[in-house]
Design an enzyme around this catalytic site. Structure first.
Site, PDB file in Angstrom:
ATOM      1  N   PRO A 173       0.806  -1.209   0.000  1.00 35.43           N
ATOM      2  CA  PRO A 173       0.000   0.000   0.000  1.00 35.43           C
ATOM      3  C   PRO A 173       0.839   1.258   0.000  1.00 35.43           C
ATOM      4  CG  PRO A 173       0.200  -0.935   2.192  1.00 35.43           C
ATOM      5  CD  PRO A 173       1.265  -1.512   1.348  1.00 35.43           C
ATOM      6  N   GLU A 174       0.399   2.202  -0.788  1.00 36.98           N
ATOM      7  CA  GLU A 174       0.937   3.561  -0.681  1.00 36.98           C
ATOM      8  C   GLU A 174      -0.179   4.432  -0.129  1.00 36.98           C
ATOM      9  OE1 GLU A 174       3.207   4.687  -4.173  1.00 36.98           O
ATOM     10  OE2 GLU A 174       3.468   2.605  -4.719  1.00 36.98           O
ATOM     11  N   HIS A 234      -1.414 -16.733   8.019  1.00 39.17           N
ATOM     12  CA  HIS A 234      -0.816 -15.410   8.200  1.00 39.17           C
ATOM     13  C   HIS A 234      -1.736 -14.400   8.881  1.00 39.17           C
ATOM     14  CE1 HIS A 234       2.398 -17.026   5.840  1.00 39.17           C
ATOM     15  NE2 HIS A 234       1.676 -17.081   4.747  1.00 39.17           N
ATOM     16  N   ARG A 238       4.065 -11.418   4.504  1.00 39.83           N
ATOM     17  CA  ARG A 238       5.509 -11.139   4.565  1.00 39.83           C
ATOM     18  C   ARG A 238       5.959 -10.576   5.905  1.00 39.83           C
ATOM     19  NH1 ARG A 238       7.338  -8.294  -0.974  1.00 39.83           N
ATOM     20  NH2 ARG A 238       9.408  -8.569  -0.083  1.00 39.83           N
TER      21      ARG A 238
END
Length: 278
Positions: free
Chosen positions: A2-3, A93, A118
């Site tokens: 995400p930005e 996750h 991640r």
DNA sequence: CTACGAACCTGCCTGC
DNA sequence: TGCAGGCAGGTTCGTA
């Protein structure tokens, strides 16, 4: 993942679904080794607190609590939030489960779940309006008036790295990541490799406006879903379809039809049109 | 002070 | 089919 547009949209969608104020009954951390250690020892300080607001600063989402404490969170590259009933099976996750107080008329418990394959995301608990160290030294928000051509032009002089690195530098301006850096430079017709010192005042102004416009457009189109960015609802964004250069190596430029090029700059893939961008 | 590469971690895609 | 290698939206850290 995400930005700024994606983080802002996630924050807005959380606010919509939460119907603040909302009480946290329980918070469970199922693993502790994200980018920073999880605040598992402060679990008891978070539980039974009331979320009164969500804020975004840079790419951080801040859960503001009634006590004045703040839960600072970051999505890293692959973080996501979703709501799930207690009968839904957990996913691989899932690292954090926030159990929310049931509300009428449903009376059923809803979990707010953080998933992050991640594990580049992170959580930090800040007491009593104390500001996280990570939020100090951040530059202005790109969509605020403080981020102006004059401000940006004044900053250009002290940097020797190419302009793309500069707009991704959170001390200069926050929220611009690898996608929107390439896209904004294309919109401003400026090469990513240009030396900041060689930019005119007008070009600095153009680039500032291009950054603002690109981010605003992405917000309107629901952000960029390249790999695993999804809305809180699971829906994909649409702005990736409007990318002019990102991920378009070898394809024709949408303006001049010449091939888009790709090159690594400061370790990041950089896309540009050598014909349109000087 | 800036600049650059490496590191953190999993998953997915490509090519042999 | 399998496996190695490269690559991915972010940020920090160590070394020049």
């Amino acid at each position: 993942m995400p930005e700024l547009p994606e983080v802002e949209l996630v924050k807005r969608q959380l606010v919509e679904s939460l119907e603040l104020p909302q009480k946290i009954l329980k918070i469970e951390f199922s693993r502790f080794d994200l980018r920073n250690p999880m605040p598992r020892n402060q679990k008891h300080l978070i539980q039974n607190q009331v979320i009164v607001a969500l804020e975004r600063r840079a790419k951080y989402i801040l859960f503001k609590l009634a006590s004045g404490d703040t839960l600072v969170t970051h999505l890293g590259m692959t973080g996501s939030w979703r709501f799930a009933g207690t009968n839904e099976s957990p996913q691989k996750h899932d690292h954090v489960v926030i159990q929310l107080e049931p509300r009428p008329p449903s009376e059923s418990v809803i979990n707010l779940i953080y998933k992050d394959p991640r594990r580049f995301g992170f959580f930090e608990f800040c007491k009593n309006n104390q500001q996280s160290a990570l939020l100090k030294n951040l530059g202005p928000e790109p969509l605020n008036s403080e981020f102006s051509g004059a401000y940006f032009y004044a900053k250009l002089k002290s940097f020797k790295s190419p302009i793309k690195s500069l707009i991704m530098n959170s001390k200069i301006v926050v929220g611009v990541g690898n996608i929107y850096a390439s896209e904004a430079l294309f919109a401003a017709k400026i090469s990513p490799f240009r030396q900041p010192l060689r930019m005119t005042k007008q070009q600095a102004e153009d680039l500032v406006q291009a950054i603002k416009n690109t981010l605003k457009q992405s917000l309107l189109f629901g952000g960029s879903s390249i790999d695993d960015y999804k809305h809180v609802s699971g829906k994909s964004g649409e702005f990736q379809n409007l990318h002019q250069v990102y991920n378009r190596e070898g394809l024709g430029c949408k303006v001049c039809e010449r091939n888009i090029k790709k090159k690594t700059l400061a370790g990041r893939s950089t896309y540009w049109c050598p014909n349109c961008q000087k």
